[in-house]
Scaffold this active site. Structure first.
Site, PDB file in Angstrom:
ATOM      1  N   ASP A   1     -51.492 -46.665  14.578  1.00  0.00           N
ATOM      2  CA  ASP A   1     -51.169 -47.013  15.969  1.00  0.00           C
ATOM      3  C   ASP A   1     -51.885 -46.083  16.952  1.00  0.00           C
ATOM      4  OD1 ASP A   1     -49.959 -48.489  17.946  1.00  0.00           O
ATOM      5  OD2 ASP A   1     -48.036 -47.440  17.831  1.00  0.00           O
TER       6      ASP A   1
ATOM      7  N   ASN B   1     -54.662 -47.205  19.087  1.00  0.00           N
ATOM      8  CA  ASN B   1     -56.057 -47.547  19.414  1.00  0.00           C
ATOM      9  C   ASN B   1     -56.245 -47.788  20.914  1.00  0.00           C
ATOM     10  OD1 ASN B   1     -56.285 -47.545  16.668  1.00  0.00           O
ATOM     11  ND2 ASN B   1     -56.664 -49.739  16.453  1.00  0.00           N
TER      12      ASN B   1
ATOM     13  N   TRP C   1     -56.019 -44.569  22.899  1.00  0.00           N
ATOM     14  CA  TRP C   1     -57.231 -43.775  22.651  1.00  0.00           C
ATOM     15  C   TRP C   1     -58.360 -44.285  23.553  1.00  0.00           C
ATOM     16  CZ3 TRP C   1     -62.230 -44.827  21.281  1.00  0.00           C
ATOM     17  CH2 TRP C   1     -63.014 -43.756  20.860  1.00  0.00           C
TER      18      TRP C   1
ATOM     19  N   ARG D   1     -59.692 -51.624  25.434  1.00  0.00           N
ATOM     20  CA  ARG D   1     -58.827 -51.590  24.244  1.00  0.00           C
ATOM     21  C   ARG D   1     -59.606 -51.924  22.964  1.00  0.00           C
ATOM     22  NH1 ARG D   1     -53.533 -51.500  24.409  1.00  0.00           N
ATOM     23  NH2 ARG D   1     -53.477 -52.580  22.414  1.00  0.00           N
TER      24      ARG D   1
ATOM     25  N   HIS E   1     -60.082 -50.298  18.903  1.00  0.00           N
ATOM     26  CA  HIS E   1     -59.992 -50.921  17.577  1.00  0.00           C
ATOM     27  C   HIS E   1     -61.273 -50.623  16.785  1.00  0.00           C
ATOM     28  CE1 HIS E   1     -56.334 -52.715  18.853  1.00  0.00           C
ATOM     29  NE2 HIS E   1     -56.869 -53.607  19.670  1.00  0.00           N
TER      30      HIS E   1
ATOM     31  N   THR F   1     -46.953 -59.485  12.417  1.00  0.00           N
ATOM     32  CA  THR F   1     -46.605 -60.861  12.820  1.00  0.00           C
ATOM     33  C   THR F   1     -46.387 -60.920  14.334  1.00  0.00           C
ATOM     34  OG1 THR F   1     -44.356 -60.301  12.093  1.00  0.00           O
ATOM     35  CG2 THR F   1     -45.624 -61.751  10.657  1.00  0.00           C
TER      36      THR F   1
ATOM     37  N   TRP G   1     -49.585 -61.268  17.157  1.00  0.00           N
ATOM     38  CA  TRP G   1     -50.149 -62.540  17.629  1.00  0.00           C
ATOM     39  C   TRP G   1     -49.798 -62.790  19.092  1.00  0.00           C
ATOM     40  CZ3 TRP G   1     -53.747 -64.502  14.626  1.00  0.00           C
ATOM     41  CH2 TRP G   1     -53.683 -64.347  13.251  1.00  0.00           C
TER      42      TRP G   1
ATOM     43  N   ARG H   1     -50.286 -60.860  21.476  1.00  0.00           N
ATOM     44  CA  ARG H   1     -51.250 -60.178  22.373  1.00  0.00           C
ATOM     45  C   ARG H   1     -52.235 -61.179  22.966  1.00  0.00           C
ATOM     46  NH1 ARG H   1     -52.513 -54.183  20.051  1.00  0.00           N
ATOM     47  NH2 ARG H   1     -50.340 -53.626  19.679  1.00  0.00           N
TER      48      ARG H   1
ATOM     49  N   LEU I   1     -58.382 -46.784  -6.339  1.00  0.00           N
ATOM     50  CA  LEU I   1     -57.335 -46.939  -5.320  1.00  0.00           C
ATOM     51  C   LEU I   1     -57.097 -48.417  -4.990  1.00  0.00           C
ATOM     52  CD1 LEU I   1     -55.647 -45.483  -2.991  1.00  0.00           C
ATOM     53  CD2 LEU I   1     -57.663 -45.838  -1.571  1.00  0.00           C
TER      54      LEU I   1
ATOM     55  N   LEU J   1     -40.521 -48.179  12.953  1.00  0.00           N
ATOM     56  CA  LEU J   1     -41.238 -48.868  11.869  1.00  0.00           C
ATOM     57  C   LEU J   1     -41.942 -50.127  12.341  1.00  0.00           C
ATOM     58  CD1 LEU J   1     -38.759 -48.529   8.861  1.00  0.00           C
ATOM     59  CD2 LEU J   1     -40.966 -47.400   9.136  1.00  0.00           C
TER      60      LEU J   1
ATOM     61  N   GLU K   1     -40.193 -41.399   2.720  1.00  0.00           N
ATOM     62  CA  GLU K   1     -40.201 -40.286   3.680  1.00  0.00           C
ATOM     63  C   GLU K   1     -41.013 -40.747   4.893  1.00  0.00           C
ATOM     64  OE1 GLU K   1     -38.588 -37.375   3.403  1.00  0.00           O
ATOM     65  OE2 GLU K   1     -37.779 -38.060   1.482  1.00  0.00           O
TER      66      GLU K   1
HETATM   67  C1  IPE Z   1     -47.474 -51.645  14.895  1.00  0.00           C
HETATM   68  O1  IPE Z   1     -48.015 -51.257  16.119  1.00  0.00           O
HETATM   69  C2  IPE Z   1     -48.390 -52.618  14.227  1.00  0.00           C
HETATM   70  C3  IPE Z   1     -49.668 -52.072  13.754  1.00  0.00           C
HETATM   71  C4  IPE Z   1     -50.045 -50.840  13.819  1.00  0.00           C
HETATM   72  C5  IPE Z   1     -50.538 -53.031  13.157  1.00  0.00           C
HETATM   73  P1  IPE Z   1     -47.608 -51.961  17.481  1.00  0.00           P
HETATM   74  O2  IPE Z   1     -48.377 -51.279  18.548  1.00  0.00           O
HETATM   75  O3  IPE Z   1     -47.758 -53.425  17.365  1.00  0.00           O
HETATM   76  O4  IPE Z   1     -46.042 -51.639  17.581  1.00  0.00           O
HETATM   77  P2  IPE Z   1     -45.087 -51.533  18.840  1.00  0.00           P
HETATM   78  O5  IPE Z   1     -45.221 -52.802  19.614  1.00  0.00           O
HETATM   79  O6  IPE Z   1     -45.501 -50.345  19.635  1.00  0.00           O
HETATM   80  O7  IPE Z   1     -43.718 -51.329  18.244  1.00  0.00           O
HETATM   81  C1  IPE Z   2     -52.833 -50.334  16.800  1.00  0.00           C
HETATM   82  O1  IPE Z   2     -53.185 -49.874  18.052  1.00  0.00           O
HETATM   83  C2  IPE Z   2     -53.627 -51.559  16.384  1.00  0.00           C
HETATM   84  C3  IPE Z   2     -52.834 -52.798  16.353  1.00  0.00           C
HETATM   85  C4  IPE Z   2     -51.548 -52.891  16.577  1.00  0.00           C
HETATM   86  C5  IPE Z   2     -53.561 -54.007  16.037  1.00  0.00           C
HETATM   87  P1  IPE Z   2     -52.605 -50.508  19.371  1.00  0.00           P
HETATM   88  O2  IPE Z   2     -53.497 -51.627  19.795  1.00  0.00           O
HETATM   89  O3  IPE Z   2     -51.180 -50.884  19.207  1.00  0.00           O
HETATM   90  O4  IPE Z   2     -52.749 -49.315  20.384  1.00  0.00           O
HETATM   91  P2  IPE Z   2     -51.675 -48.828  21.486  1.00  0.00           P
HETATM   92  O5  IPE Z   2     -50.370 -48.672  20.790  1.00  0.00           O
HETATM   93  O6  IPE Z   2     -51.634 -49.917  22.516  1.00  0.00           O
HETATM   94  O7  IPE Z   2     -52.228 -47.548  22.000  1.00  0.00           O
HETATM   95 MG    MG Z   3     -49.436 -49.869  19.432  1.00  0.00          MG
END
Ligand code: IPE
Ligand code: IPE
Ligand code: MG
Length: 239
Positions: free
Chosen positions: A15, A17, A20, A28, A32, A61, A64, A66, A126, A190, A202
């Site tokens: 999480d 991206n 960052w 955005r 990625h 899930t 989608w 976004r 792996l 989570l 953990e």
């Molecule tokens: C969790 O991140 C999903 C992935 C890293 C693929 P999200 O950015 O979607 O989660 P929330 O919305 O902050 O809980």
């Molecule tokens: C995780 O980064 C990648 C995916 C969930 C696909 P995010 O896109 O959720 O990045 P933030 O949380 O908005 O910074």
């Molecule tokens: Mg995120």
């Protein structure tokens, strides 16, 4: 007393991206793109450490929801990521696998993914498991449907349902539960990842944003994990 827990299955919620990218004055999607280096480090280090399974939460899930353009970009990136890395991964005996509602994926990336899974299917290094269109609740829902169908068809009785039968209906019953779940970017939840399998995992949270996550960060997470006492509801063995 020193504890040295075994580390068979590592799962990562990649999480941060978007944040960052924003912090670098970028879009955005650039965040990625920048995630690839972190994935590379994680695969390499886990391989070196003898980790058997590395599950990477790449798309949920819920993702989608976004904007279409971002979703499309991520799906295109998935395809190009596999194309760019398949030779190296295969050369390093990595077995590529995937978990989630894969039929939701667009045809192009799905085909690339399926070819990669076939090509690397007999590799014994792996297991790299990409969680794509993955949701813990979706996985449990799919398992419940399977069980309901078995009961309806007379292959199973309600009294046969146990934790083991439910586990056997999850997407990958052969994969052991994750020993550690790492989440980057400072969020402490989570977000629907491995809900059934995480019962005794953990949890490790770090503020580092995923595109900045490097080998040294993983080393730190493993060190922290190794010092923890896992009890699984029992008392300590030195009680
Ligand atoms: C969790 O991140 C999903 C992935 C890293 C693929 P999200 O950015 O979607 O989660 P929330 O919305 O902050 O809980
Ligand atoms: C995780 O980064 C990648 C995916 C969930 C696909 P995010 O896109 O959720 O990045 P933030 O949380 O908005 O910074
Ligand atoms: Mg995120």
């Amino acid at each position: 007393m020193a504890v040295d827990n075994c580390l068979t299955h590592v799962a990562i919620i990649m999480d941060g991206n978007g944040r960052w990218a924003r912090s670098h004055g970028l879009k955005r999607i650039d965040g990625h793109k920048a995630a690839e280096k972190a994935i590379h480090d994680a695969v390499q280090y886990c391989g070196e450490m003898g980790v058997e399974y590395l599950t990477l939460y790449a798309f949920s899930t819920e993702n989608w929801k976004r904007p279409k353009a971002e979703v499309l970009f991520i799906m295109t990136l998935l395809k190009s990521f596999i194309k760019r890395n398949i030779d190296d991964l295969d050369g390093n005996r990595v077995r590529i696998r995937a978990t989630g509602r894969l039929d939701d994926l667009p045809r192009g990336p799905l085909k690339e993914l399926r070819n990669a899974m076939i090509r690397t299917g007999s590799n014994e290094g792996l297991n790299l498991i990409l969680a794509l269109s993955y949701g813990g609740r979706a996985e449990i829902t799919d398992a419940m449907r399977k069980i309901a169908l078995d009961i309806k068809a007379g292959r199973m009785q309600t009294s046969d349902i146990t934790e083991d039968t439910i586990t056997s209906c999850m997407y990958h019953p052969d994969v052991p539960d994750p020993d550690i779940i790492i989440r980057t970017s400072g969020e402490q939840r989570l977000s629907n990842f491995l809900l059934w399998e995480s019962a005794y995992s953990e949890l490790y949270f770090t503020d580092v944003l995923w595109p900045d996550f490097r080998r040294v960060d993983l080393e730190e997470a493993f060190k922290d994990y190794r010092s923890r006492r896992r009890r699984f509801g029992d008392l300590d063995s030195d009680r």
